[in-house]
Design an enzyme around this catalytic site. Structure first.
Site, PDB file in Angstrom:
ATOM      1  N   HIS A  73       2.561   1.328   6.392  1.00 39.93           N
ATOM      2  CA  HIS A  73       1.601   2.384   7.183  1.00 39.93           C
ATOM      3  C   HIS A  73       1.158   2.259   8.333  1.00 39.93           C
ATOM      4  O   HIS A  73       0.720   3.259   8.943  1.00 39.93           O
ATOM      5  CB  HIS A  73       0.104   2.388   6.299  1.00 39.93           C
ATOM      6  CG  HIS A  73       0.511   2.406   4.736  1.00 39.93           C
ATOM      7  ND1 HIS A  73       0.562   1.229   3.849  1.00 39.93           N
ATOM      8  CD2 HIS A  73       1.026   3.482   3.863  1.00 39.93           C
ATOM      9  CE1 HIS A  73       0.896   1.631   2.689  1.00 39.93           C
ATOM     10  NE2 HIS A  73       1.214   2.782   2.508  1.00 39.93           N
ATOM     11  N   GLU A 125      -2.375   5.013   6.241  1.00 34.60           N
ATOM     12  CA  GLU A 125      -1.443   5.629   7.468  1.00 34.60           C
ATOM     13  C   GLU A 125      -2.463   6.572   8.051  1.00 34.60           C
ATOM     14  O   GLU A 125      -2.163   6.539   9.483  1.00 34.60           O
ATOM     15  CB  GLU A 125      -0.346   6.252   6.735  1.00 34.60           C
ATOM     16  CG  GLU A 125       0.372   7.117   7.761  1.00 34.60           C
ATOM     17  CD  GLU A 125       1.455   8.103   7.234  1.00 34.60           C
ATOM     18  OE1 GLU A 125       1.805   9.292   7.780  1.00 34.60           O
ATOM     19  OE2 GLU A 125       2.003   7.710   6.314  1.00 34.60           O
ATOM     20  N   ASN A 224       2.293   9.925  -1.457  1.00 33.38           N
ATOM     21  CA  ASN A 224       3.487  10.591  -1.873  1.00 33.38           C
ATOM     22  C   ASN A 224       3.823  10.795  -3.262  1.00 33.38           C
ATOM     23  O   ASN A 224       4.048  11.702  -3.779  1.00 33.38           O
ATOM     24  CB  ASN A 224       4.634  10.176  -1.158  1.00 33.38           C
ATOM     25  CG  ASN A 224       5.154   8.721  -1.355  1.00 33.38           C
ATOM     26  OD1 ASN A 224       5.944   8.769  -2.583  1.00 33.38           O
ATOM     27  ND2 ASN A 224       4.674   7.746  -0.940  1.00 33.38           N
TER      28      ASN A 224
END
Length: 677
Positions: A73, A125, A224
């Protein structure tokens, strides 16, 4: 029939796979530390921990001088600085796609732009991206973005640069980007969603529409994976979001016919396999027969004893390899073989070209019913396919790659997948009188201009491909060109005033004055046609399609060197380089000249500089003035000399006049008073 469909894009993406590989390689040398969870998957993190990976949550927890890996990240610039303070030995596993976002926002900050980040709040991230920004804002979706503009109307006129978290949904990006385009007068929008993420989301959307149930594998804190579960839930009513096989609820799958499986970027293949295997065992699916109709014994027997003929295409499995032949099981009563020479013509070792267990397609060359053998040829089948490929390229204008195999009268022959393509000299891409032999054994790209299978005649053009690619490269350069951009080019031609350099589809001019900081009279002193040079853009005109290039290194600017070493009042040893009626030009350092006015050459009146100086003389001079704007220097030799005694005019014979006395001022002018009685 019940079946399981596993998405092809499921599982580790490039960035995650890269970080795990780097961690495993690091741990081969002993224990190491991970700054935060390497990836958002507890099973993988636990496995790495068992190999010696220790988890820390801040740089302060890292022992001095220890090895540490930065997760996929990424982290903020501040974290890098803190790790450096602890003499950490860093292995940077930040995903390259995330690194690109860091570079984008850092550049935007340098340019004074406001950075807008679309992403999940508190996600590592996103936190790392924020750490590379100056003034910025974070919005999770369109609603938050609209509120941002509603609360501060000045946002519409701010220079804004937008980026998006790599694992965000395509729909979120589109909504936010369209809103910014409508609202802002100066906005840069970067689509930084990872391509693998988009592919995974598209496939999940398609599977959700086709299947009765969906299983999404991934960590609950994986952005995700969460988005995949959301996408599937919008389309399919029966969706399970699990970390591993242990969390799978088989009761919810008992009555469904088709189950789709997808997985986030942090889910390793072994967890996906465990989940698939558990479902296969529970609902009695034999993975080897999914979507395949089982053949009966009679059908298989019929296939094994059927007769084959020359020219038939067969598919078989390599069962043995000797020095002379490769044995192939083609599922019939015949034993197939291919001569090893088909694989070793180009000096390749047969073991590098084919291995036992490989599946091979070939064409039947000769059937020996007595011995029960069949000679096969892979080359002939490949050649037939190649003719089809060449014919398609001829019809659709495609470009093919080949190797120049021979020099022919009037041109060259290019071997394209075994097909001979004649290229006339005029289409070779070389100058008219050039030696065609220089193309021999070279890989080239050709466009097929004539194709006749019956006559086995194929004609192509290298020149057409080169021209097309040159136009494309030129257009790409014009789209991205900016002052200061650097290019590696080739000198194409020379003139008395400069050189033309091909920078990849476009010729730019390097004027003789931009070649060196030293004096050069002719560009040939610096360049020759064919030289490879590194140049940079100093100006361009898109309408006139002209580019001015520089070659001399800005870091070697003589004026910068001069001003850092000298100031007004400094003394320097200078070299006389040119004499003029009004004075002399002297070189202070290479590339920087100063003017010694005639009045400053000597402490007496002189008529011409030549009376005192000659070209090449080395003299001491004082710097009396520096004009930084015009880059001009004034020098004085006289200022370092003893002043000359005042001149006295001879006594006049007449008693009616007194003597007139003149003095020479510091700037060399004659001044004085005359008393007349």
């Amino acid at each position: 029939m019940k079946k399981i469909i596993v998405a092809k894009s499921a599982g580790f993406c490039f960035g995650v796979s890269r970080s795990v590989d780097m961690a495993q390689e690091l741990l081969k040398e002993g224990e190491a530390y991970s700054l935060g969870q390497l990836i958002h998957n507890d099973d993988v993190v636990n496995r790495l921990a068992s190999m010696g990976m220790k988890l820390i949550n801040s740089p302060e927890e890292l022992p001095e001088g220890e090895r540490v890996i930065i997760r996929s990240h990424g982290v903020s610039k501040e974290i890098y600085d803190k790790l450096a303070q602890r003499s950490a030995r860093i292995t940077d596993a930040t995903c390259p796609k995330v690194k690109r976002i860091h570079m984008i926002v850092a550049k935007a900050t340098e340019q004074g732009r406001f950075v807008l980040i679309i992403g999940m709040r508190n996600h590592p991230e996103v936190e790392a991206i924020c750490g590379w920004c100056g003034e910025h804002a974070l919005c999770e979706n369109l609603s938050e973005l609209e509120n941002l503009f509603k609360n501060d109307p000045t946002f519409s006129v701010k220079p804004i640069t937008m980026v998006i978290q790599t694992t965000q949904t395509r729909s979120n990006f589109t909504e936010c980007a369209n809103f910014l385009k409508k609202m802002c007068t100066n906005v840069e929008i970067f689509d930084t969603i990872c391509g693998a993420t988009s592919m995974r989301q598209d496939e999940a959307t398609k599977l959700s529409a086709e299947c009765d149930a969906m299983v999404v594998i991934g960590g609950k804190h994986s952005a995700n994976s969460v988005h995949l579960a959301e996408i599937c839930s919008r389309i399919c009513d029966n969706v399970q979001f699990v970390n591993n096989a242990g969390e799978l609820d088989m009761d919810r799958l008992a009555s469904v016919d088709t189950v789709g499986v997808t997985a986030g970027a942090s889910a390793p293949s072994w967890i996906i396999k465990e989940v698939s295997n558990k479902m296969s065992e529970e609902i009695k699916i034999d993975e080897t027969t999914v979507d395949v109709k089982e053949k009966s014994f009679d059908e298989m027997l019929e296939e094994s004893i059927k007769t084959i003929y020359n020219g038939d295409k067969v598919t078989g499995t390599v069962v043995a390899i000797t020095n002379t032949e490769i044995s192939v099981d083609i599922g019939t009563k015949y034993s197939g073989f291919i001569p090893t020479t088909e694989f070793t013509d180009d000096g390749i070792k047969v073991e590098d070209a084919v291995k036992v267990g490989d599946t091979i397609e070939a064409v039947v060359v000769r059937v020996n019913d007595v011995e029960g053998t069949v000679m096969l040829s892979k080359k002939r089948l490949d050649a037939a396919k190649s003719w089809t490929d060449v014919e398609e390229a001829s019809e659709n204008g495609g470009v093919l790659e080949g190797t120049v195999s021979e020099i022919n009268k009037g041109g060259v022959v290019v071997s394209v997948k075994g097909v001979r393509v004649f290229v006339p000299a005029s289409q070779s891409g070389l100058p008219k009188e050039a030696d065609m032999a220089q193309l021999l054994k070279q890989k080239v790209r050709v466009k097929i201009t004539e194709f006749n299978r019956a006559r086995k005649r194929v004609v192509g053009s290298i020149r057409a491909v080169m021209q097309k690619e040159r136009r494309e490269r030129a257009e790409a350069i014009w789209n991205e060109i900016e002052v200061g951009a650097k290019y590696h080019g080739v000198v194409k031609s020379m003139t008395s005033y400069g050189a033309f350099v091909d920078i990849g589809g476009i010729d730019g001019m390097v004027h003789v004055s931009e070649m060196s900081w030293n004096r050069i009279k002719n560009p040939a002193e610096m360049f020759s046609v064919g030289d490879e040079v590194d140049v940079y853009v100093i100006g361009f005109d898109k309408e006139k399609r002209k580019i001015s290039l520089g070659y001399k290194d800005p870091a070697e600017n003589p004026w910068v060197k001069f001003t850092s070493a000298y100031e007004v009042g400094s003394t320097a040893e200078v070299k006389i380089v040119k004499l003029m009626p009004f004075g002399a030009f002297a070189e202070v350092i290479p590339g920087v000249d100063g003017l010694i006015h005639i009045s400053q050459i000597a402490n007496r009146r002189i008529g011409k500089p030549e009376e005192v100086l000659s070209v090449g003389d080395m003299v001491e001079a004082k710097i009396t003035a520096i004009d930084n704007e015009k880059q001009k220097i004034s020098l004085s030799i006289r200022a370092l000399s003893e002043p000359a005694p005042a001149e006295v005019a001879p006594a006049a014979e007449s008693d009616d006049e007194e003597a007139v006395v003149y003095e020479v001022s510091e700037n060399g002018e004659a001044v004085g008073d005359a008393d007349v009685h």
